[in-house]
Design an enzyme around this catalytic site. Structure first.
Site, mmCIF file in Angstrom:
data_model
loop_
_atom_site.group_PDB
_atom_site.id
_atom_site.type_symbol
_atom_site.label_atom_id
_atom_site.label_comp_id
_atom_site.label_asym_id
_atom_site.label_seq_id
_atom_site.Cartn_x
_atom_site.Cartn_y
_atom_site.Cartn_z
ATOM 1 N N TYR A 164 -5.660 2.280 -2.680
ATOM 2 C CA TYR A 164 -4.691 1.175 -2.608
ATOM 3 C C TYR A 164 -4.930 0.384 -1.330
ATOM 4 O O TYR A 164 -4.966 0.939 -0.245
ATOM 5 C CB TYR A 164 -3.249 1.718 -2.607
ATOM 6 C CG TYR A 164 -2.223 0.614 -2.540
ATOM 7 C CD1 TYR A 164 -2.014 -0.230 -3.616
ATOM 8 C CD2 TYR A 164 -1.463 0.393 -1.379
ATOM 9 C CE1 TYR A 164 -1.079 -1.265 -3.561
ATOM 10 C CE2 TYR A 164 -0.532 -0.633 -1.315
ATOM 11 C CZ TYR A 164 -0.339 -1.455 -2.402
ATOM 12 O OH TYR A 164 0.566 -2.480 -2.351
ATOM 13 N N ASP A 264 -10.024 0.558 5.755
ATOM 14 C CA ASP A 264 -8.635 0.121 5.709
ATOM 15 C C ASP A 264 -7.835 1.155 6.498
ATOM 16 O O ASP A 264 -7.582 2.263 6.015
ATOM 17 C CB ASP A 264 -8.175 0.046 4.252
ATOM 18 C CG ASP A 264 -6.703 -0.341 4.117
ATOM 19 O OD1 ASP A 264 -5.987 -0.315 5.142
ATOM 20 O OD2 ASP A 264 -6.280 -0.654 2.992
ATOM 21 N N LYS A 291 1.021 -2.262 9.289
ATOM 22 C CA LYS A 291 2.109 -1.286 9.485
ATOM 23 C C LYS A 291 2.582 -1.197 10.946
ATOM 24 O O LYS A 291 3.313 -2.054 11.394
ATOM 25 C CB LYS A 291 1.690 0.097 8.996
ATOM 26 C CG LYS A 291 1.186 0.122 7.554
ATOM 27 C CD LYS A 291 2.277 0.205 6.530
ATOM 28 C CE LYS A 291 1.699 0.531 5.157
ATOM 29 N NZ LYS A 291 2.598 0.172 4.062
HETATM 30 C C1 PLP Z 1 -3.843 1.462 2.973
HETATM 31 C C2 PLP Z 1 -3.061 0.214 2.752
HETATM 32 N N1 PLP Z 1 -3.701 -0.964 2.817
HETATM 33 C C3 PLP Z 1 -3.045 -2.120 2.648
HETATM 34 C C4 PLP Z 1 -1.695 -2.135 2.390
HETATM 35 C C5 PLP Z 1 -0.994 -3.438 2.167
HETATM 36 O O1 PLP Z 1 -0.164 -3.724 3.230
HETATM 37 P P1 PLP Z 1 1.071 -4.697 3.024
HETATM 38 O O2 PLP Z 1 2.085 -3.974 2.187
HETATM 39 O O3 PLP Z 1 1.531 -4.984 4.411
HETATM 40 O O4 PLP Z 1 0.557 -5.927 2.333
HETATM 41 C C6 PLP Z 1 -0.990 -0.924 2.321
HETATM 42 C C7 PLP Z 1 0.456 -0.909 2.054
HETATM 43 O O5 PLP Z 1 1.078 0.084 1.838
HETATM 44 C C8 PLP Z 1 -1.696 0.275 2.489
HETATM 45 O O6 PLP Z 1 -1.074 1.470 2.400
#
Ligand code: PLP
Length: 467
Positions: A164, A264, A291
């Protein structure tokens, strides 16, 4: 041996009692949800915060604790999906943000606060020489992927099945693993309606913890592949640890096939000052952050090697476009800087130790209760899985959620009934205001909730009981 009908009746009684208790405690939330249904589809504006029968409306947070609109208190073990490293209303962050509020929130201009946060992040994260700010992790992975395509001049990004990376089109591919698929290699699938089929021309998928599968894919397609995006420890995938040598192997494969390695670290940055790349001892070419870096405000970033990121220099020939109305807003920059200064190596090590202790205690609890389940994770991030078998791929992790009825949903509600806030997937995320006493509180609530659920487990998921 009880008759199956009797087991079913007992399970239904437990389910009913848990939901009734939840309803009885949350009349104010129920009323608010009824009103919300008139203005928000399903009463919801973020799928990750919805749950049946209706979500509780939180009214305030202080440190590790939340209070809902009915006055119930909860130990917050979600922390806005891992983003609140210091819990709620941390005094120094409140002071910084409040002071900035009196001077304006965002100026449509360059601001020194952007430089200060960028300086701290580039100093901490090994793979980041230069970075740019966004407002969400989704924007960050989207821009990071664009940067990789531009640098390599190729369209395809490989992602993990079950990985994700936010909600933009090019990562909404094979997020839910194909649990029933017999094929060894996952096929890229659009995650839902509304996503253009053309996305599949630019995304391929591979299984987690499987270097051979990744190499096979690179061997065949590397001339069309710009990069590999991976969460070094996939969070939504279940916090499965990378197998020894896996991340280093990916680094070597990326180099051998001349593709970029994109980490990521939106979630995993909280695990070490330099994120999981510091733990793994390697440098990805690009990294997405989010985050915790905004101290509770919507701040995210993407960055990496100077030769790749310099493509965003607006004075460069053929530069890459990246803008955003609230990018680098001063409130988020100051709150983020304050939060990260207070999340130094010692603070991280302390909550990581507490988290490891929590995970070990949950595993001991499962053993003592005769429940075939396990807690996995690293440091301040821990998650329950409904199997005691080995979990290697994210498909394995998803399979463990099959044939367990509403166990996850009921455990979530029963934990709330007992004053612990988390989500269905059984994530436990720590924050710095937590001490051993808070975690003991959570463990006691979990043990009591599991006992309460035993008749349900016996009827619906007997494979989980070592009886
Ligand atoms: C690993 C990861 N990447 C990207 C995102 C996307 O971040 P956002 O919700 O701030 O768009 C999340 C969100 O939970 C995530 O867990």
């Amino acid at each position: 041996m009880k008759h199956p009908d009797e087991l079913k009746r007992e399970a239904a009684a437990v389910e009913d009692a848990i939901i009734q208790r939840y309803r009885a405690r949350t009349a104010g939330s129920r009323a608010r949800h009824q009103e919300a249904l008139r203005y928000l589809p399903g009463g919801d504006t973020r799928v990750a915060t919805f749950y049946a029968p209706y979500p509780s409306y939180m009214a305030a947070g202080a440190g590790a604790w939340l209070t809902d609109c009915d006055g119930n208190r909860y130990l917050d073990m979600l922390n806005n999906y891992t983003s609140l490293a210091h819990g709620h209303a941390q005094p120094a962050i409140v002071e910084e943000a409040a002071e900035q509020l009196t001077r304006g929130t965002v100026f449509g201009a360059a601001a020194a606060e952007q430089v200060a946060l960028a300086k701290l992040l580039t100093a901490r994260v090994p793979g980041i020489d230069l970075l740019r700010f966004t407002n969400s992790g989704s924007e960050s992975t989207m821009m990071m992927m664009r940067a990789a395509r531009a640098y390599r001049g190729r369209d395809i990004i490989v992602k993990l099945e079950g990985g994700y990376h936010g909600s933009h089109d090019f990562v909404e591919v094979s997020v839910s693993p194909e649990v029933s698929a017999a094929a060894a290699l996952p096929q890229a699938r659009l995650e839902g309606r509304g996503l253009p089929a053309a996305v599949l021309n630019a995304v391929m998928v591979a299984p987690f913890n499987d270097l051979a599968a990744m190499e096979a894919l690179l061997q065949r397609h590397h001339k069309r592949i710009a990069g590999i995006i991976i969460e070094p420890m996939p969070n939504a995938g279940g916090l499965l640890p990378p197998a020894p040598g896996y991340l280093q192997g990916l680094r070597a494969l990326a180099d051998a096939y001349d593709v970029l390695l994109l980490f990521d670290e939106v979630v995993t940055l909280r695990l070490a000052e330099g994120g999981y790349q510091e733990i793994a001892g390697l440098k990805p070419d690009l990294t997405a952050l989010g985050k915790i870096i905004g101290g509770g405000f919507p701040v995210a970033a993407f960055g990496g090697r100077a030769d790749i990121m310099s493509a965003f220099d607006p004075q460069g020939a053929d530069f890459l476009f990246h803008s955003g109305t609230f990018n680098g807003n001063s409130i988020g920059m100051r709150a983020g800087l304050t939060a990260l200064q207070r999340l130094d190596a010692a603070a991280i090590a302390r909550i990581n130790r507490l988290g490891e202790r929590f995970g070990a205690a949950v595993n001991a609890m499962f053993a003592a209760l005769g429940i075939r389940a396990q807690c996995l994770g690293y440091g301040s991030l821990q998650q329950i899985h409904w199997t005691d078998g080995e979990l290697l791929t994210l498909r394995d992790a998803a399979r463990a959620n099959q044939d367990i009825g509403k166990l996850r949903e009921l455990l979530h509600l029963e934990l709330m009934n007992r004053g612990v806030y988390t989500v269905n997937r059984g994530l436990f995320c720590l924050s710095t205001p937590m001490q051993a006493a808070e975690l003991d509180f959570a463990l006691a609530a979990l043990a009591a909730a599991l006992e309460r659920l035993r008749p349900y487990i016996r009827a619906v998921a007997p494979r989980l009981l070592a009886e």
